[in-house]
Design a protein around this motif. Structure first.
Motif, PDB file in Angstrom:
ATOM      1  N   PRO B  36       4.125 -12.923  -4.295  1.00  0.00           N
ATOM      2  CA  PRO B  36       4.510 -12.208  -5.512  1.00  0.00           C
ATOM      3  C   PRO B  36       5.706 -11.280  -5.329  1.00  0.00           C
ATOM      4  N   ARG B  37       5.909 -10.776  -4.115  1.00  0.00           N
ATOM      5  CA  ARG B  37       7.061  -9.889  -3.926  1.00  0.00           C
ATOM      6  C   ARG B  37       7.391  -9.824  -2.441  1.00  0.00           C
ATOM      7  N   GLY B  38       8.670  -9.824  -2.149  1.00  0.00           N
ATOM      8  CA  GLY B  38       9.039  -9.658  -0.756  1.00  0.00           C
ATOM      9  C   GLY B  38      10.448 -10.161  -0.475  1.00  0.00           C
ATOM     10  N   ARG B  39      10.778 -10.092   0.827  1.00  0.00           N
ATOM     11  CA  ARG B  39      12.092 -10.508   1.296  1.00  0.00           C
ATOM     12  C   ARG B  39      11.944 -11.900   1.902  1.00  0.00           C
ATOM     13  N   GLU B 115       6.167  -7.363   0.316  1.00  0.00           N
ATOM     14  CA  GLU B 115       6.320  -5.967  -0.085  1.00  0.00           C
ATOM     15  C   GLU B 115       5.245  -5.673  -1.118  1.00  0.00           C
ATOM     16  N   PRO B 116       4.899  -4.407  -1.321  1.00  0.00           N
ATOM     17  CA  PRO B 116       3.810  -4.100  -2.261  1.00  0.00           C
ATOM     18  C   PRO B 116       4.137  -4.612  -3.667  1.00  0.00           C
ATOM     19  N   ALA B 117       3.178  -5.301  -4.244  1.00  0.00           N
ATOM     20  CA  ALA B 117       3.377  -5.901  -5.559  1.00  0.00           C
ATOM     21  C   ALA B 117       2.526  -5.187  -6.589  1.00  0.00           C
ATOM     22  N   VAL B 118       2.979  -5.199  -7.832  1.00  0.00           N
ATOM     23  CA  VAL B 118       2.183  -4.643  -8.923  1.00  0.00           C
ATOM     24  C   VAL B 118       1.624  -5.818  -9.720  1.00  0.00           C
ATOM     25  N   LEU B 119       0.310  -5.906  -9.754  1.00  0.00           N
ATOM     26  CA  LEU B 119      -0.348  -7.052 -10.372  1.00  0.00           C
ATOM     27  C   LEU B 119      -1.242  -6.657 -11.547  1.00  0.00           C
ATOM     28  N   PRO B 125       2.273   2.680 -12.299  1.00  0.00           N
ATOM     29  CA  PRO B 125       2.726   2.122 -11.026  1.00  0.00           C
ATOM     30  C   PRO B 125       2.888   3.179  -9.933  1.00  0.00           C
ATOM     31  N   ALA B 126       2.459   2.846  -8.713  1.00  0.00           N
ATOM     32  CA  ALA B 126       2.673   3.711  -7.552  1.00  0.00           C
ATOM     33  C   ALA B 126       4.144   3.639  -7.150  1.00  0.00           C
ATOM     34  N   PRO B 127       4.655   4.692  -6.475  1.00  0.00           N
ATOM     35  CA  PRO B 127       6.091   4.726  -6.145  1.00  0.00           C
ATOM     36  C   PRO B 127       6.572   3.485  -5.396  1.00  0.00           C
ATOM     37  N   GLU B 128       5.730   2.936  -4.503  1.00  0.00           N
ATOM     38  CA  GLU B 128       6.207   1.827  -3.684  1.00  0.00           C
ATOM     39  C   GLU B 128       6.330   0.504  -4.441  1.00  0.00           C
ATOM     40  N   VAL B 129       5.862   0.466  -5.685  1.00  0.00           N
ATOM     41  CA  VAL B 129       6.013  -0.785  -6.444  1.00  0.00           C
ATOM     42  C   VAL B 129       7.055  -0.675  -7.557  1.00  0.00           C
ATOM     43  N   ILE B 130       7.775   0.442  -7.604  1.00  0.00           N
ATOM     44  CA  ILE B 130       8.792   0.588  -8.656  1.00  0.00           C
ATOM     45  C   ILE B 130       9.944  -0.391  -8.381  1.00  0.00           C
ATOM     46  N   GLN B 131      10.216  -1.242  -9.382  1.00  0.00           N
ATOM     47  CA  GLN B 131      11.293  -2.232  -9.236  1.00  0.00           C
ATOM     48  C   GLN B 131      12.232  -2.243 -10.424  1.00  0.00           C
ATOM     49  N   TYR B 132      11.940  -1.395 -11.434  1.00  0.00           N
ATOM     50  CA  TYR B 132      12.794  -1.360 -12.616  1.00  0.00           C
ATOM     51  C   TYR B 132      12.854   0.078 -13.105  1.00  0.00           C
ATOM     52  N   GLY B 133      14.073   0.639 -13.172  1.00  0.00           N
ATOM     53  CA  GLY B 133      14.230   2.030 -13.583  1.00  0.00           C
ATOM     54  C   GLY B 133      13.429   2.932 -12.666  1.00  0.00           C
ATOM     55  N   SER B 134      12.859   3.995 -13.233  1.00  0.00           N
ATOM     56  CA  SER B 134      12.083   4.921 -12.411  1.00  0.00           C
ATOM     57  C   SER B 134      10.589   4.724 -12.600  1.00  0.00           C
ATOM     58  N   ASP B 135      10.208   3.806 -13.510  1.00  0.00           N
ATOM     59  CA  ASP B 135       8.794   3.725 -13.868  1.00  0.00           C
ATOM     60  C   ASP B 135       8.301   2.309 -14.184  1.00  0.00           C
TER      61      ASP B 135
END
Lengths: 161, 742
Positions: B36-39, B115-119, B125-135
């Motif tokens: 779901p998320r990663g490099r 990487e930590p994913a938001v499902l 969302p927790a800080p480590e799953v932020i992928q768009y804007g700040s929230d």
């Protein structure tokens, strides 16, 4: 039929002879080929559609020795010496009630639906023990909600009763 | 008039993209992300395959910017370094042998450092799953009318509720498919799609290719329901890249499992209601919060959210309304357009909530609705004053009468007191659906349509709006024939080919018959004017005039053009979300009757009445078919269709375990129309394709609530879910005390 030697090598082509829409036909095919692909990609009979490839939707319905089957689940070797009939064999005139009742919208399930509808028409004795809705339950349609199909089958039963 | 292409479909003669004869072509396939998320740390081609036989494409082969152009250009054509959802396309392969291609796809390993994913879109969302804007908020929208806090504080009764809807898969029976072919220097894409000009734009941007070197042609499309609105741009780009690299024709057709797993679905939603109510049932304040799962990229989520919140307060009069909407990024396959476009989710919540309010007040749910339905002169949540002459209370009462509501309720009470094994109930929903694009959308689209007089005297309608089962060909033909006084056989509908038809906008949003159909009429008028025909001329005179024009202008094109004009008196403020959100609304009043089996907890819909006002009905058979199909799809969404998620992937991406209704799961769907012609729609028509998706889920769950006394708030209401919320104690007690009942 020299079945034994061919079965040992699944990659080898074998010759399959069967009756297709009333005419004898032979095709060279792999043992693992599906009847559906043989019809569509080898013989150009693209009326039969693939909706799911796992026998759930009925879009690929053909008659095998007179019985409706999902051609995606039929290995080609299974039709040796059999009678195969596809949507191309249907008489368009018999489909008129389905057209008038709104039985087709997008058309992707429709050839399979038409095959089942015609089969019900030819086997109306089944309607003493089963409803049209039960007999049609092997053909998934996402457009019509089935009313147009059920109404069309009902109308076709009445027109030539 | 029967569906024009109907017999071709019934006899299997209609040729869809996978049916077209093709010589010397390659099959294309997609290698997708397992995580779901990663490099992406490595893409390993397996040793058992002779890779020299394959065309291989990755993100470095994208000539232009690596984006699928839509609202925001954040979604890559092919993953470059990172992935944001399972099944994200990473690599493309092509080969002439489809079986060899399948084996090759299976032998590629995409290694991803996770990487930590938001499902779960419902949780902050927790800080480590932020992928768009700040929230991770892809879009935040709000509607405000009056003073909700004050009205809530003053309300004698406040009723709260939280409602959830799940993802839904389109299951168009024809999977996604596309053929890319170089014809001279022109790259031609043929495939199953709703919006040829969306595909053209996506190709132009990512391929950095001039539009004169691109051509997009729609093939007969085996169902769409929104699933072929934006997604075809992706598969078109993939087929195009493989074709450009191999120099050959490439065909990509997804199998069902790939289609279900990797393409868009209806946005899951969570809706909270807090409603202030007077003791007589009048709505005093509606405070509504909507959260939708947008998936991993922006795609169409902002506009789905927009339509969702605009419909969230229902067709009711209320002076104080606040609606807050958020679309959240998650690491799921992006959710997308699906019939109803956000409104089914919010209508479900609102109509279920109305029954909860009725229960609190001890009021008949029908009476609660009667007291609150919009009267002409009253305004919606956005302040849009409704003045269309439709009597929405009479619409509800007619639906109740068709469904035999009162008698059924009495009969159910007797049945439920006596039966040990089943419970019966009846439920209603009243709702609306805005036709056409939201707000200023139609003005921005500025749709253009041509009607051409042909040298032989026939007339050709040239539009980018496509047939996918809803009846565009039949309706456009009838409109043009009527406007020109010709026979349907004198009308030709041009293939939706971007080289031949102007951009009349996408085939979405219940806009084709109403808005584009109106352009057909106006373009016919323009054609009449060009050949100097008076308004009364019909038939032979029209055909002769067209032929004469061509004799006098050899080699020239005879075209009547129409361009969309906003109906008078409409205004919308995009910044404040105030004003006329839609030029017009369709209105629905649906009644569902159910029987719940207390042994299996299965809910069976035993009767369904769908009554609506959608302007003038252009073709009764086609319109009825749209309503019946929409209701059936909504019954599936309400009771059967559950996407099961596992680590961000759909675990039941098969028709074996993703269950859509069969003929035997559905009752006859009884359809009726109240006709109130809409003056700015084609021949008085309003849009109707999406309306039937909005009402059934709530009507059915309201019926289940009436039948069982349970208070279901989540769909799909599977037997497991209903069993989980049912009151076992009272049921067992009931059945003991009624042990002799049938």
């Amino acid at each position: 039929v020299s079945g034994q030697s061919t079965i040992r090598n699944p990659q080898s082509a074998i010759s399959i002879t069967f009756s297709l829409n009333g005419s004898p036909i032979s095709v060279e095919a792999q043992l693992t080929d599906r009847l559906l692909d043989t019809l569509r990609y080898r013989l150009g009979l693209t009326g039969t559609k693939e909706g799911c490839g796992e026998g759930e939707c009925g879009a690929c319905t053909v008659y095998l020795d007179g019985l409706p089957v999902n051609s995606c689940l039929v290995p080609i070797y299974q039709v040796r010496g059999c009678r195969v009939e596809t949507v191309e064999s249907l008489d368009p005139a018999t489909l008129q009630p389905l057209l008038a009742s709104g039985a087709t919208q997008c058309g992707a399930c429709t050839p399979g639906v038409a095959m089942t509808a015609c089969w019900i028409r030819e086997h109306r004795e089944l309607l003493t023990t089963h409803s049209i809705r039960e007999l049609l339950a092997g053909n998934l349609c996402r457009c019509t909600g089935y009313d147009g199909i059920v109404d069309g089958i009902q109308a076709s039963l009445e027109t030539d009763a | 008039v029967d569906r024009l292409e109907g017999l071709a479909k019934l006899t299997g003669r209609e040729r869809y993209v996978d049916d077209l004869p093709l010589a010397d072509f390659l099959w294309g396939a997609t290698v997708r992300s397992p995580a779901p998320r990663g490099r992406i740390t490595d893409v390993k081609l397996g040793p058992a395959v002779d890779w020299s036989q394959f065309t291989i494409v990755d993100h470095r082969d994208v000539p232009g910017p690596n984006v699928i152009a839509l609202i925001e250009n954040d979604q890559p054509v092919l993953a470059a370094g990172t992935v944001r959802h399972v099944h994200e396309p990473v690599l493309l392969l092509a080969h002439h042998d489809r079986e060899a291609l399948r084996r090759a796809v299976a032998s590629v390993t995409v290694a991803v450092a996770p990487e930590p994913a938001v499902l779960d879109f419902r949780l902050p969302p927790a800080p480590e799953v932020i992928q768009y804007g700040s929230d991770n908020v892809l879009k935040h929208l709000s509607i405000s009318k009056g003073d909700v806090e004050r009205a809530l504080a003053a309300a004698p009764i406040v009723v709260e509720g939280t409602y959830e809807t799940g993802a839904q898969e389109h299951v168009y029976l024809e999977p996604q498919g596309m053929i890319a072919q170089l014809e001279g220097g022109v790259l031609v894409l043929r495939g199953s799609m709703q919006c040829p000009y969306y595909v053209l734009k996506a190709l132009r941007v990512a391929l950095a290719r001039d539009e004169s070197q691109l051509r997009v042609v729609q093939t007969p499309t085996g169902g769409g329901f929104g699933g072929k609105e934006e997604y075809p741009s992706t598969i078109a780009l993939h087929a195009a890249l493989l074709s450009l690299k191999s120099g050959k024709t490439v065909k990509m057709v997804y199998d069902r499992s790939e289609d279900m797993a990797a393409t868009t679905k209806r946005h899951p939603a969570l809706v909270r209601h807090r409603t202030g109510v007077a003791t007589d049932g009048r709505l005093l304040a509606q405070d509504i919060a909507v959260i939708m799962d947008g998936g991993a990229y922006v795609t169409l989520s902002p506009v789905v959210l927009s339509r969702g919140i605009i419909h969230a307060a229902g067709p009711y009069a209320c002076d104080h309304v606040r609606i807050d909407g958020r679309a959240m990024l998650t690491n799921a396959v992006p959710f997308g357009a699906f019939r109803g476009f956000g409104a089914p989710q919010t209508h479900f919540a609102n109509e279920r909530h109305m029954d909860r309010i009725a229960a609190r007040l001890g009021l008949d749910p029908a009476e609660l609705r009667r007291r609150n339905l919009l009267r002409d002169g009253q305004s919606t949540a956005t302040g849009q004053v409704i003045r269309d002459g439709t009597d929405r209370v009479a619409l509800l009462d007619r639906a109740l009468s068709l469904a035999d509501y009162g008698a059924k309720r009495a009969a159910h009470a007797i049945h439920n007191a006596a039966s040990v094994t089943t419970r019966r109930g009846i439920g209603i929903a009243t709702f609306h659906h805005g036709a056409g694009f939201t707000g200023s959308g139609e003005v921005v689209l500025a749709s253009r349509l041509h009607v051409a007089g042909l040298p032989d005297g026939r007339v050709e309608v040239r539009s980018a709006n496509i047939e996918m089962g809803q009846g565009t060909l039949t309706v456009f033909t009838a409109l043009a024939a009527a406007r020109l006084g010709l026979e349907p056989s004198d009308i030709v509908i041009a293939e939706a080919d971007t080289w031949r038809v102007p951009n009349s906008g996408p085939t979405v949003a219940s806009r084709t018959a109403m808005i584009v159909g109106r352009l057909v009429e106006l373009a016919c008028d323009a054609l009449r004017a060009r050949v100097g025909l008076d308004a009364g001329a019909t038939g032979t005179a029209v055909r002769a005039a067209v032929r004469r024009w061509h004799e006098r202008h050899p080699g020239e094109e005879l075209v009547g053009e129409a361009v969309y004009q906003r109906p008078p008196g409409i205004s919308w403020d995009e910044t404040t979300y105030r004003g006329d959100a839609y030029a017009t609304f369709g209105w629905g009043a649906y009644v569902a009757e159910v029987q719940v089996d207390l042994r299996t907890w299965q809910t069976h819909v035993t009767d369904f009445v769908a009554l609506q006002e959608v302007g003038h009905v252009l073709n009764e058979c086609l319109a009825r078919g749209q309503i019946q199909g929409g209701v059936a799809q909504a019954i599936g969404w309400a009771l059967l269709e559950e996407c099961r998620w596992q680590d961000g992937a759909m675990a039941n991406a098969q028709l074996t375990n993703y269950i859509i209704p069969t003929s035997d799961d559905l009752p006859p769907i009884r359809v009726a129309f109240v006709e109130n012609p809409y003056p700015f729609g084609a021949d008085g028509a309003k849009g109707l394709g999406e309306l039937p998706m909005d009402g059934p889920a709530a009507a059915i769950l309201n019926a289940v609530a009436a039948a069982t006394g349970a208070d279901p708030c989540v769909i799909p209401l599977t037997p497991e879910r209903l069993m989980g919320i049912a009151d076992w104690g009272s049921r067992i007690a009931d059945s003991k005390s009624e042990g002799t009942a049938p």
